[in-house]
Design a protein around this motif. Structure first.
Motif, PDB file in Angstrom:
ATOM      1  N   VAL A 266     -44.804 -73.820 -28.244  1.00  0.00           N
ATOM      2  CA  VAL A 266     -43.419 -74.144 -28.546  1.00  0.00           C
ATOM      3  C   VAL A 266     -42.507 -73.113 -27.891  1.00  0.00           C
ATOM      4  O   VAL A 266     -42.710 -71.909 -28.075  1.00  0.00           O
ATOM      5  CB  VAL A 266     -43.173 -74.178 -30.069  1.00  0.00           C
ATOM      6  N   VAL A 267     -41.565 -73.588 -27.105  1.00  0.00           N
ATOM      7  CA  VAL A 267     -40.617 -72.689 -26.442  1.00  0.00           C
ATOM      8  C   VAL A 267     -39.222 -73.004 -26.958  1.00  0.00           C
ATOM      9  O   VAL A 267     -38.767 -74.138 -26.886  1.00  0.00           O
ATOM     10  CB  VAL A 267     -40.684 -72.856 -24.917  1.00  0.00           C
ATOM     11  N   ASP A 268     -38.579 -71.995 -27.515  1.00  0.00           N
ATOM     12  CA  ASP A 268     -37.247 -72.168 -28.082  1.00  0.00           C
ATOM     13  C   ASP A 268     -36.227 -71.672 -27.070  1.00  0.00           C
ATOM     14  O   ASP A 268     -36.172 -70.484 -26.764  1.00  0.00           O
ATOM     15  CB  ASP A 268     -37.151 -71.357 -29.381  1.00  0.00           C
ATOM     16  N   VAL A 269     -35.425 -72.584 -26.532  1.00  0.00           N
ATOM     17  CA  VAL A 269     -34.498 -72.201 -25.461  1.00  0.00           C
ATOM     18  C   VAL A 269     -33.085 -71.944 -25.985  1.00  0.00           C
ATOM     19  O   VAL A 269     -32.152 -71.795 -25.206  1.00  0.00           O
ATOM     20  CB  VAL A 269     -34.439 -73.272 -24.340  1.00  0.00           C
ATOM     21  N   ARG A 270     -32.929 -71.863 -27.295  1.00  0.00           N
ATOM     22  CA  ARG A 270     -31.601 -71.535 -27.832  1.00  0.00           C
ATOM     23  C   ARG A 270     -31.303 -70.059 -27.562  1.00  0.00           C
ATOM     24  O   ARG A 270     -32.192 -69.307 -27.191  1.00  0.00           O
ATOM     25  CB  ARG A 270     -31.579 -71.797 -29.343  1.00  0.00           C
ATOM     26  N   VAL A 307     -40.312 -78.243 -26.151  1.00  0.00           N
ATOM     27  CA  VAL A 307     -39.079 -77.494 -25.927  1.00  0.00           C
ATOM     28  C   VAL A 307     -38.132 -77.746 -27.096  1.00  0.00           C
ATOM     29  O   VAL A 307     -37.825 -78.884 -27.425  1.00  0.00           O
ATOM     30  CB  VAL A 307     -38.394 -77.930 -24.621  1.00  0.00           C
ATOM     31  N   VAL A 308     -37.684 -76.658 -27.724  1.00  0.00           N
ATOM     32  CA  VAL A 308     -36.738 -76.760 -28.824  1.00  0.00           C
ATOM     33  C   VAL A 308     -35.400 -76.211 -28.328  1.00  0.00           C
ATOM     34  O   VAL A 308     -35.312 -75.057 -27.929  1.00  0.00           O
ATOM     35  CB  VAL A 308     -37.211 -75.939 -30.046  1.00  0.00           C
ATOM     36  N   GLY A 309     -34.386 -77.072 -28.327  1.00  0.00           N
ATOM     37  CA  GLY A 309     -33.058 -76.632 -27.877  1.00  0.00           C
ATOM     38  C   GLY A 309     -32.028 -76.940 -28.941  1.00  0.00           C
ATOM     39  O   GLY A 309     -32.356 -77.465 -30.005  1.00  0.00           O
ATOM     40  N   LEU A 328     -38.109 -81.618 -28.501  1.00  0.00           N
ATOM     41  CA  LEU A 328     -37.942 -81.930 -29.916  1.00  0.00           C
ATOM     42  C   LEU A 328     -36.807 -82.944 -30.059  1.00  0.00           C
ATOM     43  O   LEU A 328     -35.676 -82.673 -29.631  1.00  0.00           O
ATOM     44  CB  LEU A 328     -37.630 -80.653 -30.699  1.00  0.00           C
ATOM     45  N   ARG A 329     -37.128 -84.115 -30.634  1.00  0.00           N
ATOM     46  CA  ARG A 329     -36.116 -85.163 -30.762  1.00  0.00           C
ATOM     47  C   ARG A 329     -35.016 -84.676 -31.707  1.00  0.00           C
ATOM     48  O   ARG A 329     -35.302 -84.220 -32.810  1.00  0.00           O
ATOM     49  CB  ARG A 329     -36.765 -86.442 -31.316  1.00  0.00           C
ATOM     50  N   GLY A 330     -33.783 -84.747 -31.264  1.00  0.00           N
ATOM     51  CA  GLY A 330     -32.662 -84.326 -32.110  1.00  0.00           C
ATOM     52  C   GLY A 330     -32.413 -82.829 -32.061  1.00  0.00           C
ATOM     53  O   GLY A 330     -31.468 -82.342 -32.682  1.00  0.00           O
ATOM     54  N   GLY A 331     -33.261 -82.080 -31.344  1.00  0.00           N
ATOM     55  CA  GLY A 331     -33.030 -80.648 -31.196  1.00  0.00           C
ATOM     56  C   GLY A 331     -33.215 -79.875 -32.496  1.00  0.00           C
ATOM     57  O   GLY A 331     -33.794 -80.367 -33.468  1.00  0.00           O
ATOM     58  N   TRP A 332     -32.703 -78.636 -32.486  1.00  0.00           N
ATOM     59  CA  TRP A 332     -32.928 -77.723 -33.606  1.00  0.00           C
ATOM     60  C   TRP A 332     -32.404 -78.298 -34.923  1.00  0.00           C
ATOM     61  O   TRP A 332     -33.029 -78.140 -35.967  1.00  0.00           O
ATOM     62  CB  TRP A 332     -32.259 -76.371 -33.332  1.00  0.00           C
ATOM     63  N   SER A 333     -31.268 -79.010 -34.882  1.00  0.00           N
ATOM     64  CA  SER A 333     -30.690 -79.489 -36.138  1.00  0.00           C
ATOM     65  C   SER A 333     -31.652 -80.457 -36.826  1.00  0.00           C
ATOM     66  O   SER A 333     -31.738 -80.488 -38.065  1.00  0.00           O
ATOM     67  CB  SER A 333     -29.333 -80.122 -35.890  1.00  0.00           C
ATOM     68  N   ALA A 334     -32.406 -81.244 -36.057  1.00  0.00           N
ATOM     69  CA  ALA A 334     -33.369 -82.168 -36.661  1.00  0.00           C
ATOM     70  C   ALA A 334     -34.454 -81.383 -37.391  1.00  0.00           C
ATOM     71  O   ALA A 334     -34.897 -81.744 -38.490  1.00  0.00           O
ATOM     72  CB  ALA A 334     -33.990 -83.051 -35.584  1.00  0.00           C
ATOM     73  N   TRP A 335     -34.894 -80.277 -36.782  1.00  0.00           N
ATOM     74  CA  TRP A 335     -35.917 -79.443 -37.414  1.00  0.00           C
ATOM     75  C   TRP A 335     -35.382 -78.808 -38.694  1.00  0.00           C
ATOM     76  O   TRP A 335     -36.037 -78.777 -39.728  1.00  0.00           O
ATOM     77  CB  TRP A 335     -36.374 -78.352 -36.444  1.00  0.00           C
TER      78      TRP A 335
END
Lengths: 397, 169
Positions: A266-270, A307-309, A328-335
């Motif tokens: 998992v790569v977090d690009v935020r 990819v988490v953005g 990640l569908r919907g990005g960080w807010s979905a998580w």
């Protein structure tokens, strides 16, 4: 995708000296260590600056464009790394300033180093002046009042093919062809101007007509353009730049992160601060500007790269990865909504599947937010066999 | 072969050579060539030796000191100096002198060189790059800002040329 190679730090520095050597050598042999030859551009007796720069721009453009069409690299990826953002007003002001400074000093920052190396004292003084000027503006640019101007009209990374609404894949070779045609016309005009204005110039600082070499060069560039454009017509096999990226939902990602974390990466690009504060378990924090350091092109391709953005997006840099890729569908807010917010308990008498989903979600939430125990689930209407085993997701304890 | 200090490469062949160096750099490093970023890094190195707290307290200077790319650019500039030296020596152009037109004194010429250098330093910081970093590197990669810079650069040059014409002819 093979390029960019992104060598290690030390190899990169060695390459820096090598490419700098080539840069300096060619500039010197073009006559760009000599101020009179450089400023001839602005008095019309020697158009070498324009001829060399324009030919170089087209050549480098075609190298990347053709490599991109062949699937060896991605034009936009290279451009995102190598170019700055576009800030319209500062660039107009800065451009005029560099142009004026060029004709006053006789050099541009790059050629002043070449002049210095060939013993020209005025080149040395220009180098020192450039360093002082750079420091002066660094002292000012971030202060109130100055920063408003320095950061004005930022439109981000913006490319000519986007301006002209051309597709990202076909845009660079089409524009390269247009620039070659434009260059050919401009070179002819430059020769005319040199002839007209160079008659009474210093014979040592007169322009060199393009002559037969130019015909070869232009023919070669045009042929390369044609090859690039023809490459666009080839169907598959050269589609590296336009890979379709799959997406993975937050529940799916949670399940994978807990059940088989060794199968995913998992790569977090935020931005780093956001990622350091809260992230998907096991995620690596890699803001977009630092993605290159992960060397995804060489990474073990056996894992699924997620990819988490902020939003559902895959920066072009991750497309270098050779294995499976998903965002990640919907990005960080979905998580955040799925895994970090407390789930609402199902209504009494809810179907077993819903209760099971609640158990899993509550388990994930308790594991990730540090809550000792999730709110107790309502008494199941029909207890699923072995459902409790999955409650903690395997890692929560 | 006879060495003639006044013989230069055909500009278009030189352009192809320069473009090849630049294109290969793109493919290897994912970055281009530049001259102003490395200049700033050298200035920062001097300032760090004299006033380290000041560098740490000034964000643009601290960024230049900490980031990796400016260091790469300094190594590149070292290569530029080396390449220029070898090329000038082998062409018989290595000579200590001040280049100027016949109607200006050496002192005035050096003062103008300094003035122009400072102006370029400031301006190149405003435009995030100079003729190499913006016009060549960004121009080749079709950045809109670089082409805006390219045109403004020529406008600035032609606009200022008349005022300093006595320096050159």
């Amino acid at each position: 995708m093979t390029f960019p190679l992104f060598p290690s730090h030390e190899l990169g520095l060695a390459f820096a000296v090598l490419s700098g050597f080539g840069f300096g050598f060619v500039l010197e042999r073009s006559g760009f260590g000599r101020a009179q030859k450089l400023v001839g551009q602005f008095y019309g007796y020697d158009m070498s600056v324009f001829k060399v720069m324009f030919t170089a721009v087209v050549t480098a453009m075609l190298i990347v464009a053709v490599a991109s069409v062949a699937g060896l690299t991605d034009f936009k990826l290279v451009a995102d790394y190598a170019t700055s953002q576009t800030l319209l007003v500062p660039f107009v002001v800065g451009g005029i300033g560099v142009g004026a400074g060029f004709v006053i000093s006789g050099y541009c920052p790059g050629t002043s180093y070449v002049a210095m190396a060939s013993g020209k004292l005025d080149g040395l003084v220009t180098v020192l002046g450039t360093i002082v000027g750079q420091v002066i503006w660094s002292e000012l640019e971030w202060r109130p009042g100055f920063s408003t101007f320095h950061d004005a009209t930022n439109v981000g990374n913006f490319y000519l093919w986007e301006l002209l609404h051309l597709p990202a894949r076909a845009g660079p070779p089409i524009l390269a062809a247009a620039v070659v045609a434009m260059a050919a016309a401009c070179f002819l005009i430059a020769d005319r101007v040199e002839k007209a204005l160079g008659a009474n110039a210093d014979p040592f600082a007169r322009g060199i007509p393009g002559g037969r070499p130019r015909r070869w060069v232009l023919t070669g560039l045009a042929a390369t353009c044609a090859a690039g454009l023809a490459g666009l017509l080839l169907p598959t096999g050269t589609q590296a730049g336009v890979r379709q990226v799959a997406s993975v939902s937050a529940p799916e990602l949670a399940q994978r992160a807990f059940d088989a974390p060794w199968r995913i990466r998992v790569v977090d690009v935020r931005p780093r601060e956001a990622c350091t504060a809260r992230r998907v378990p096991g995620a690596e924090c890699a803001p977009q500007a630092e993605l290159a350091k992960l060397r995804l092109a060489e990474a073990d391709p056996s894992r699924l790269l997620v990819v988490v953005g902020e939003r559902q997006e895959a920066p072009p840099a991750v497309e270098a990865y050779r294995g499976k890729l998903a965002v990640l569908r919907g990005g960080w807010s979905a998580w955040e909504e799925y895994a970090l917010a407390p789930p609402r308990p199902p209504a009494p008498g809810a179907p077993a599947a819903e209760v099971e989903a609640y158990r899993i979600r509550a388990g994930i939430q308790s594991a990730l937010t540090g809550m000792k125990a999730a709110p107790p689930p309502p008494p199941p209407s029909a207890a699923p066999a072995g459902g409790a085993r999955k409650g903690g997701g395997g890692c929560s304890g | 072969m006879q060495r003639d200090p006044n013989r230069f490469w055909n500009p278009h062949l030189a352009g192809v050579a320069l473009g090849t160096v630049l294109g290969v750099t793109f493919l290897v490093m994912g970055g281009g060539l530049g001259a102003s970023g490395g200049s700033l890094r050298m200035g920062v190195a001097v300032l760090s030796a004299v006033a380290p707290e000041h560098v740490a307290a000034t964000p643009p200077l601290a960024r230049s000191a900490a980031a990796e790319h400016p260091q790469w650019l300094v190594y590149e500039l070292f290569g530029v100096i080396l390449g220029g030296l070898v090329a000038a020596y082998t062409a018989g152009r290595l000579k200590r002198e001040v280049l100027k037109g016949p109607r200006i004194s050496t002192g005035s010429r050096l003062a103008l060189a300094l003035l122009g250098g400072v102006l370029m330093g400031v301006a190149a910081k405003i435009s995030r790059g100079c003729a190499s970093g913006q016009a060549l590197t960004g121009g080749a990669l079709l950045s809109v800002g670089s082409w805006v810079f390219f045109l403004s650069f020529f406008a600035g040059g032609y606009g200022a040329a008349w005022f300093v014409r006595r320096q050159w002819r």
